[in-house]
Design a protein around this motif. Structure first.
Motif, mmCIF file in Angstrom:
data_model
loop_
_atom_site.group_PDB
_atom_site.id
_atom_site.type_symbol
_atom_site.label_atom_id
_atom_site.label_comp_id
_atom_site.label_asym_id
_atom_site.label_seq_id
_atom_site.Cartn_x
_atom_site.Cartn_y
_atom_site.Cartn_z
ATOM 1 N N VAL A 167 7.771 27.955 -52.115
ATOM 2 C CA VAL A 167 8.850 28.855 -52.478
ATOM 3 C C VAL A 167 8.635 30.055 -51.281
ATOM 4 C CG1 VAL A 167 10.137 30.373 -53.802
ATOM 5 C CG2 VAL A 167 9.038 28.067 -54.750
ATOM 6 N N GLU B 29 14.064 23.512 -59.111
ATOM 7 C CA GLU B 29 15.333 24.138 -59.010
ATOM 8 C C GLU B 29 15.998 24.360 -60.444
ATOM 9 O OE1 GLU B 29 17.814 25.337 -55.242
ATOM 10 O OE2 GLU B 29 18.449 23.155 -56.393
ATOM 11 N N VAL C 268 13.508 27.902 -60.436
ATOM 12 C CA VAL C 268 12.564 28.216 -59.367
ATOM 13 C C VAL C 268 13.479 28.532 -58.045
ATOM 14 C CG1 VAL C 268 10.670 27.457 -57.541
ATOM 15 C CG2 VAL C 268 10.475 27.167 -60.082
ATOM 16 N N CYS D 165 11.615 19.268 -55.614
ATOM 17 C CA CYS D 165 12.406 20.371 -55.412
ATOM 18 C C CYS D 165 13.567 20.497 -56.413
ATOM 19 C CB CYS D 165 12.758 20.379 -54.002
ATOM 20 S SG CYS D 165 11.698 21.038 -52.676
ATOM 21 N N PRO E 282 13.510 25.982 -53.685
ATOM 22 C CA PRO E 282 12.111 25.273 -53.444
ATOM 23 C C PRO E 282 12.526 24.543 -52.217
ATOM 24 C CG PRO E 282 12.829 24.379 -55.716
ATOM 25 C CD PRO E 282 13.866 25.564 -55.333
#
Ligand code: BTN
Length: 269
Positions: free
Chosen positions: A129, A112, A116, A108, A119
């Protein structure tokens, strides 16, 4: 193809006196505590890492027999990050049980940083997501004191092309990241975060990592939990310092469930 390695190292043991690496070919790179070996194709990176010393990792461009949880096949087409890391767990029986959560947090945090959005973890081994899965984790223990943490991340690949049942259920780093990072770059970021997680646990046990992990659930979430003793419904809130699931019940009460007694957790929304 595996990108050419600017700083190739010979296939030497990662620890003095440790066993020789036995996998021929590919390139090897030192990344912090990690020795990362990159190959074009293996059956499963978890199996390829089974006999390696701690702090070794293997990435392959493709897996011919990638494994998921529940003995499922893991679609491992080109463009995804398929990597396994050998992590020391120490003698504690519960040492390795927390590793998928630690690795999930690491994924995660790394994703990130590539853009992204938010997450999150889904207990015990998935990174999503929203409701779409972007990564899965599979921990194997082949030898006492060591765990192989397998990490699969969709980066530019399209697993739904191989398995149409996945259509609409998967996400990829390329859905957000611009430019899309190279697989080696994603691997390095994930390994760096995994090293951070292991260092935190080495210093303070799983309890020290719990605040990071619990920051990644986007909970509470309505769930249906199949236990070895029956089925319960409620709201998953977090895990406690011992790794037990905190489940808020419809009557407002709190139930704590040992992870090894949970057969399956499904989100209800
Ligand atoms: C799951 O969500 O079911 C777990 C998927 C784990 C896939 C990764 S890819 C790298 C490593 N090698 C494998 O064979 N499986 C894991």
């Amino acid at each position: 193809m595996v990108p050419s390695d600017p700083t190739p190292l010979p296939a030497t043991p990662s620890q003095p006196g440790g066993p020789e690496l036995v996998i021929p070919g590919g390139s090897t790179t030192r990344l912090g505590r990690w020795l990362l070996r990159e190959l074009e194709s293996v059956d499963s990176t978890n199996d390829a890492a089974a006999s390696l010393p701690a702090w070794n990792a293997i990435r392959a461009d493709r897996q011919s027999a990638g494994r998921g949880r529940y003995r499922r096949t893991w679609v491992s087409d080109a463009g995804g990050l398929w990597i396994s890391a050998v992590v020391p767990t120490g003698p504690a029986e519960d040492g390795w049980a927390a590793l998928p959560l630690a690795a999930g947090w690491a994924v995660c945090a790394a994703l990130e940083d590539f853009g992204v959005p938010s997450p999150r973890l889904r207990w015990p081994n998935d990174v999503l997501v929203g409701s779409r899965k972007i990564a899965g984790l599979l921990a194997d223990v082949f030898r006492p004191g060591l765990a192989v943490v397998g990490i699969g991340v969709n980066v530019t690949n399209h697993p739904e092309h191989d398995d149409p049942a996945l259509a609409g259920q998967v996400a990829r780093v390329a859905d957000w990241a611009a430019p899309v990072p190279a697989l080696r770059t994603v691997a390095a970021a994930v390994l760096e975060r995994l090293e951070e997680a292991v260092r935190v646990m080495e210093a303070g046990g799983f309890a020290a990592l719990v605040p990071r992990v619990n920051g990644r659930w986007q909970a509470p979430r309505a769930v249906r939990v199949e236990l070895d003793s029956g089925v319960v419904e409620g709201w998953f809130e977090a895990v406690d310092a011992a790794g037990r699931l905190r489940l808020r019940l419809p009557d407002g009460g709190l139930a704590l469930h040992e992870p090894h007694r949970v057969i399956m957790l499904r989100e209800r929304d």
